[in-house]
Motif scaffolding. Structure first.
Motif, mmCIF file in Angstrom:
data_model
loop_
_atom_site.group_PDB
_atom_site.id
_atom_site.type_symbol
_atom_site.label_atom_id
_atom_site.label_comp_id
_atom_site.label_asym_id
_atom_site.label_seq_id
_atom_site.Cartn_x
_atom_site.Cartn_y
_atom_site.Cartn_z
ATOM 1 N N SER A 1 -0.726 11.352 3.770
ATOM 2 C CA SER A 1 -1.879 10.476 3.953
ATOM 3 C C SER A 1 -1.950 9.467 2.822
ATOM 4 C CB SER A 1 -3.171 11.312 3.975
ATOM 5 O OG SER A 1 -4.329 10.496 3.923
ATOM 6 N N GLU A 2 -2.644 8.376 3.065
ATOM 7 C CA GLU A 2 -3.005 7.515 1.957
ATOM 8 C C GLU A 2 -3.969 8.317 1.096
ATOM 9 O OE1 GLU A 2 -5.522 3.448 1.659
ATOM 10 O OE2 GLU A 2 -3.567 3.212 2.650
ATOM 11 N N TRP A 3 -3.965 8.063 -0.205
ATOM 12 C CA TRP A 3 -4.813 8.819 -1.122
ATOM 13 C C TRP A 3 -6.225 8.945 -0.579
ATOM 14 C CZ3 TRP A 3 -8.337 6.733 -5.254
ATOM 15 C CH2 TRP A 3 -8.846 7.773 -6.058
ATOM 16 N N LEU B 1 0.106 4.051 -2.410
ATOM 17 C CA LEU B 1 -1.076 4.880 -2.207
ATOM 18 C C LEU B 1 -0.785 6.094 -1.329
ATOM 19 C CD1 LEU B 1 -3.802 2.127 -1.647
ATOM 20 C CD2 LEU B 1 -3.356 3.443 -3.728
ATOM 21 N N LEU B 2 0.403 6.134 -0.732
ATOM 22 C CA LEU B 2 0.782 7.275 0.104
ATOM 23 C C LEU B 2 1.059 8.492 -0.762
ATOM 24 C CD1 LEU B 2 3.198 5.528 2.643
ATOM 25 C CD2 LEU B 2 0.899 6.410 3.111
ATOM 26 N N ASP C 1 0.805 -1.213 0.000
ATOM 27 C CA ASP C 1 0.000 0.000 0.000
ATOM 28 C C ASP C 1 0.844 1.272 0.000
ATOM 29 O OD1 ASP C 1 -2.343 -1.388 -0.051
ATOM 30 O OD2 ASP C 1 -2.869 -1.065 2.048
ATOM 31 N N TYR C 2 2.147 1.122 -0.024
ATOM 32 C CA TYR C 2 3.004 2.298 -0.006
ATOM 33 C C TYR C 2 2.769 3.198 -1.220
ATOM 34 C CZ TYR C 2 5.802 0.285 3.838
ATOM 35 O OH TYR C 2 6.213 -0.221 5.049
ATOM 36 N N LYS D 1 -11.415 0.598 -2.270
ATOM 37 C CA LYS D 1 -10.047 0.084 -2.305
ATOM 38 C C LYS D 1 -10.007 -1.378 -2.742
ATOM 39 C CE LYS D 1 -5.846 0.011 0.548
ATOM 40 N NZ LYS D 1 -5.289 0.343 1.885
#
Length: 198
Positions: free
Chosen positions: A81-83, A41-42, A38-39, A92
């Motif tokens: 933040s995550e998107w 998405l940062l 998930d990186y 997601k």
């Protein structure tokens, strides 16, 4: 959300603009338990004076340096933040989620409404040629047709359609001299047009 104010002082005076982009490396440790998958998405958001925020295009997390990397023409208040997904009809868990995130973050699409992406709606030739033009860096007008689904008049596609060079030549032919902007694209047609070499 926690935020950070980035400031630069020259001769005792704060400088926030530099006449161009500057690259920022902001140390960051992802939340405990956050999967490495998930990186991507940062991202980074810039906060304006009224408390509103906008995504900093191109921001990404670098596991190698443990920092968020981004370019900005000015310094202000930022948060990581995550998107923040604006679309209520895209989750997601959807297989196309990351593609939506990429397209939205890079200005290729903006949805059918402020909070709708309409993933099951049809894609017309006018919409497709505009998306591809944006991906290629070809100007596509003043933003009146930023949404994926445009008005019935289809004015938004004209800058891409009339672009000079190979892209404009590729976009025009369809049924002789007709462009047929409102015609929906088939999977084969957009695949071929998306890969001109084929």
């Amino acid at each position: 959300r926690p935020h950070v104010d980035i400031e630069v002082y020259v001769g005792g005076r704060a400088v926030s603009s530099f006449g161009g982009d500057i690259t920022v490396s902001l140390p960051y440790i992802p939340e405990s338990g956050a999967p490495a998958s998930d990186y991507d998405l940062l991202t980074v958001y810039s906060v304006d004076g009224g408390g509103g925020y906008s995504e900093v295009k191109g921001a990404r997390y670098s596991p190698a340096t443990g920092a968020m990397l981004f370019a900005t023409p000015h310094l202000s208040r930022f948060f990581i933040s995550e998107w923040i997904n604006p679309f209520t009809d895209t989750a997601k868990e959807d297989w196309f989620y990351r593609a939506v995130r990429y397209s939205y973050a890079n200005g290729l699409i903006a949805g059918t409404a402020e909070n709708a992406f309409s993933p099951k709606s049809n894609l017309t030739r006018a919409m497709l040629v505009t998306i591809l033009a944006r991906e290629a860096g070809i100007p596509t007008g003043d933003g009146k047709g930023l949404s994926v689904l445009a008005s019935q008049k289809d004015e938004f596609f004209l800058p891409a359609f009339t672009s000079e060079g190979e892209f404009g030549k590729w976009a025009a032919p369809h049924g002789g001299r007709l462009f047929c902007p409102s015609t929906c694209c088939t999977t084969s047609s957009w695949t071929i047009r998306g890969c001109p070499a084929s």
